[in-house]
Design a protein around this motif. Structure first.
Motif, mmCIF file in Angstrom:
data_model
loop_
_atom_site.group_PDB
_atom_site.id
_atom_site.type_symbol
_atom_site.label_atom_id
_atom_site.label_comp_id
_atom_site.label_asym_id
_atom_site.label_seq_id
_atom_site.Cartn_x
_atom_site.Cartn_y
_atom_site.Cartn_z
ATOM 1 N N ALA A 19 30.494 43.268 41.078
ATOM 2 C CA ALA A 19 30.976 41.633 41.331
ATOM 3 C C ALA A 19 32.164 41.738 40.554
ATOM 4 O O ALA A 19 33.270 40.867 41.022
ATOM 5 C CB ALA A 19 30.245 40.818 40.953
ATOM 6 N N PHE A 20 32.574 42.438 39.288
ATOM 7 C CA PHE A 20 33.579 42.094 38.681
ATOM 8 C C PHE A 20 34.644 42.460 39.317
ATOM 9 O O PHE A 20 35.947 42.089 39.248
ATOM 10 C CB PHE A 20 33.644 42.865 37.177
ATOM 11 N N HIS B 248 41.852 46.496 33.594
ATOM 12 C CA HIS B 248 41.441 45.152 32.882
ATOM 13 C C HIS B 248 40.018 44.792 33.072
ATOM 14 O O HIS B 248 39.418 44.068 32.123
ATOM 15 C CB HIS B 248 42.487 44.020 33.434
ATOM 16 N N GLN B 249 39.204 45.207 34.031
ATOM 17 C CA GLN B 249 37.730 44.984 34.156
ATOM 18 C C GLN B 249 36.898 46.169 34.179
ATOM 19 O O GLN B 249 35.991 46.033 33.249
ATOM 20 C CB GLN B 249 37.624 44.460 35.701
ATOM 21 N N THR C 275 42.559 46.194 38.579
ATOM 22 C CA THR C 275 41.109 46.125 38.325
ATOM 23 C C THR C 275 40.442 46.994 37.292
ATOM 24 O O THR C 275 39.585 46.639 36.627
ATOM 25 C CB THR C 275 40.588 46.115 39.707
ATOM 26 N N THR D 152 34.923 42.902 42.626
ATOM 27 C CA THR D 152 35.243 41.962 43.923
ATOM 28 C C THR D 152 35.992 41.081 43.395
ATOM 29 O O THR D 152 36.967 40.494 44.201
ATOM 30 C CB THR D 152 33.812 41.635 44.514
ATOM 31 N N VAL D 153 35.727 40.334 42.444
ATOM 32 C CA VAL D 153 36.565 39.056 41.856
ATOM 33 C C VAL D 153 37.706 39.393 41.456
ATOM 34 O O VAL D 153 38.706 38.653 42.054
ATOM 35 C CB VAL D 153 35.602 38.385 40.676
ATOM 36 N N SER D 154 37.805 40.468 40.787
ATOM 37 C CA SER D 154 39.567 41.023 40.495
ATOM 38 C C SER D 154 40.257 41.196 41.623
ATOM 39 O O SER D 154 41.168 40.444 41.699
ATOM 40 C CB SER D 154 39.324 42.213 39.630
ATOM 41 N N TYR D 155 39.814 41.751 42.641
ATOM 42 C CA TYR D 155 40.578 41.913 43.929
ATOM 43 C C TYR D 155 40.741 40.544 44.464
ATOM 44 O O TYR D 155 41.703 40.388 45.204
ATOM 45 C CB TYR D 155 39.771 42.701 45.035
ATOM 46 N N SER D 156 39.657 39.692 44.572
ATOM 47 C CA SER D 156 40.007 38.281 45.203
ATOM 48 C C SER D 156 40.938 37.321 44.581
ATOM 49 O O SER D 156 41.473 36.525 45.261
ATOM 50 C CB SER D 156 38.377 37.622 45.213
ATOM 51 N N VAL D 157 41.217 37.782 43.375
ATOM 52 C CA VAL D 157 42.541 36.786 43.017
ATOM 53 C C VAL D 157 43.818 37.668 43.103
ATOM 54 O O VAL D 157 44.931 37.184 42.422
ATOM 55 C CB VAL D 157 42.272 36.457 41.210
ATOM 56 N N GLY D 158 43.699 38.750 43.710
ATOM 57 C CA GLY D 158 45.211 39.468 44.042
ATOM 58 C C GLY D 158 45.376 40.560 43.143
ATOM 59 O O GLY D 158 46.308 41.104 42.898
ATOM 60 N N ALA D 159 44.366 41.026 42.236
ATOM 61 C CA ALA D 159 44.594 42.327 41.499
ATOM 62 C C ALA D 159 44.644 43.493 42.178
ATOM 63 O O ALA D 159 43.854 43.698 43.271
ATOM 64 C CB ALA D 159 43.674 42.280 40.438
ATOM 65 N N THR D 160 45.592 44.514 41.711
ATOM 66 C CA THR D 160 45.413 45.872 42.530
ATOM 67 C C THR D 160 44.393 46.565 42.065
ATOM 68 O O THR D 160 43.672 46.498 41.021
ATOM 69 C CB THR D 160 46.630 46.596 42.318
ATOM 70 N N VAL E 144 46.623 43.051 48.988
ATOM 71 C CA VAL E 144 46.721 42.454 47.630
ATOM 72 C C VAL E 144 47.537 41.131 47.682
ATOM 73 O O VAL E 144 46.952 40.097 47.084
ATOM 74 C CB VAL E 144 47.392 43.388 46.520
ATOM 75 N N TYR F 111 43.178 35.287 33.834
ATOM 76 C CA TYR F 111 43.265 36.631 34.312
ATOM 77 C C TYR F 111 44.150 36.875 35.680
ATOM 78 O O TYR F 111 44.780 37.793 35.787
ATOM 79 C CB TYR F 111 41.770 37.224 34.848
#
Lengths: 252, 284
Positions: free
Chosen positions: B165-166, B183-184, B180, B168-176, A81, A107
């Motif tokens: 995709a939601f 919030h998504q 994810t 994947t993107v969420s993980y790619s900004v460092g969300a757990t 992460v 976000y």
């Protein structure tokens, strides 16, 4: 030359299939590195290996090392992460969340707790949108839906969303393949500005884009890195015959 | 020898299939029309707001309406956390292993159990073993259990329909993973989840068998004051006045049926509204 990433003897498998074969290359700090090669050559797999986005795929397995500032990101003690905060990613299709423009950019900072108060969050959002060359387009409709933007703006919004968490490396997976030439040029200009603050790795199927917009180029073929070098050298004076055949369109 | 040409056979087939499909609509229309026709005259302000009088033959059905509303709420409280939790597990966490297969098998079986068996289980488990007594609590838990399969399967479907995709993107900004989901995934799945819950509730709330031994009362002089009280409820009330009370005016029976029908139909209507509003809003 200062290397942000150092890839050493790196191989990657999907089950029995070896997608990447013993790669060795550096990724230079604050430079743009382009990865070219035909479809299925492993360039996207390689890009995703740099922030471990392949981890969730069943049967995926990595061998060798990817050193980020000297530390192997595949070490067992690495927090994936946290790694993804340091190595961000922009995807092929513009894929904003079905939310407001503001919330898209906010976000990452929100989930990571980067902003103390909301005032600070406003600052991060504005700065990220400015850095992504989108602020002037959207400053009057931050609460409007992200889906209302055109594809080029959406992709710049995705870039803003990525850089809002202050990554060190930005990976771009064919970021312009869904965009028209004007929007593509805007993204390429933007990449040049971003290179001052970030290390950028871009996968592209457009050799013109690699030649125009990158400092370094790696040419992939069937999971192997055939040639790597300074972009002008690789395109004008390739060392390998296969590289020359590919960039002149005789092979591929 | 061919009696009919290919074209004529085609026409006959079209006619027959259309007829059969139309036949399906007829019983639904007849049921609704019959209940409306016979029950409308019983509906009055008094019928909806007063308790029964004179051995149920006069007065209203207010305690049964109130009981059904209470049971709906209780069932929701019992089924929602379990149902959504299980759906999140199945859609986002479950690996392909023995535990997951066991859970899926259990859910399929839960959906196939006859409602009277739920009633007996509720009696044994909640009324007697946990000593909740014949109570709103025991009835809500029994109905909640019965609602679970519908809630789980619709919620899982809603969660899976959120584009990959939601995540994947969420993980790619460092969300757990949990961030994810929280919030998504859940916000985007919520309309579908709510629809499933309401549909599950509208099914469960019309059932008589599960509440027979666990909560329903034939007649109560007072309204329930706690979850450990019994209550009257529309389906059971209808059953009782139709079978156990001699000389019951027919229009009171139809009036009760009409109120129950309107209750479940309006739940279904709300669910359909939410779903179509969601489809209009969805932009992926």
């Amino acid at each position: 030359m200062d290397n942000k990433l150092e890839i050493q003897n790196f191989s990657f498998y999907y089950g029995q299939f070896q997608a990447l074969i013993n790669l060795n290359l550096p990724i230079r700090r604050n430079q743009i590195t382009a990865l070219i090669g035909p479809s299925g050559c492993g360039k996207s797999t390689f890009l995703r290996a740099l922030n471990r986005m392949n981890d969730t795929i069943k049967g995926a397995r990595a061998e060798g090392q990817v050193l980020l500032d000297g530390k192997n990101i595949y070490d067992p003690d690495v927090d994936v992460v946290q790694l993804r905060q340091r190595v961000g990613m922009v995807f092929q299709r513009p894929n904003p969340f079905p939310q407001s423009i503001y919330n898209n950019v906010a976000y990452g900072p929100r989930v990571l707790g980067l902003a103390g108060g909301n005032g600070r969050l406003d600052e991060i959002v504005e700065q990220s949108l400015r850095d992504a060359a989108l602020w002037e387009d959207v400053k009057d409709r931050l609460e409007g839906p992200a889906q209302a933007l055109n594809p080029g703006q959406q992709q710049r919004l995705c870039i803003a969303r990525t850089i809002a968490v202050k990554p060190e490396v930005v990976l771009m997976d064919e970021p312009c393949s869904a965009l028209d030439p004007v929007a593509t040029l805007k993204i390429e200009e933007l990449m040049q500005q971003l290179a001052a603050d970030y290390t950028i790795v871009i996968v592209t199927h457009s050799m013109e884009q690699a030649a125009r917009a990158s400092h370094w180029t790696g040419f992939f073929w069937l999971g192997e890195l055939v040639e790597y070098g300074r972009t002008p050298d690789l395109f004008t004076n390739p060392e390998k015959e296969l590289t020359e055949a590919y960039i002149t369109g005789r092979q591929g | 020898m061919r009696v009919l040409s290919r074209q004529q056979t085609q026409k006959v087939a079209t006619f027959l299939i259309t007829t059969v499909a139309t036949l399906v609509v007829i019983p639904v229309l007849l049921i609704i029309l019959m209940i409306f026709y016979n029950g409308m005259s019983a509906i009055s302000w008094e019928f909806l707001t007063q308790p029964p009088r004179n051995g149920m033959t006069e007065g209203g059905i207010m305690p049964a309406i109130l009981g059904t509303i209470l049971l709906t709420l209780g069932t929701a409280v019992a089924a929602i956390p379990l149902g959504i939790g299980a759906a999140i597990y199945l859609a986002e966490y479950a690996g392909d292993n023995a535990l997951t297969r066991t859970i899926r098998l259990a859910i399929v079986n839960l959906a196939g159990i006859p409602s009277i068996v739920y009633g007996l289980f509720g009696l044994g488990m909640f009324v007697l073993f946990f000593q909740f007594g014949t109570s709103i609590l025991a009835g809500s838990l029994t109905l909640g259990l019965m609602t679970l399969p519908i809630v789980i399967s619709t919620a899982e479907e809603a969660i899976l329909s959120v584009p990959q995709a939601f995540r994947t993107v969420s993980y790619s900004v460092g969300a757990t993973r949990w961030q994810t989901i929280r919030h998504q995934v859940l916000p985007n799945a919520m309309p579908g989840i709510i629809t499933g819950i309401i549909l599950g509730l509208s099914r469960a709330i019309g059932e008589t068998a599960p509440i027979l031994f666990t909560v329903a009362a034939f007649y109560l002089p007072n309204l329930p004051t706690s979850v450990f009280d019994q209550t009257m409820a529309l389906p059971y009330h209808l059953y009782v006045i139709s079978t156990q009370v001699p000389g019951m005016p027919l229009q009171v029976q139809y009036g009760t049926a009409l109120v129950l029908l309107l209750f479940t139909l309006s739940l279904t209507f709300v669910a359909t509204m939410i779903r179509s509003a969601m489809r209009r809003r969805r932009e992926w």
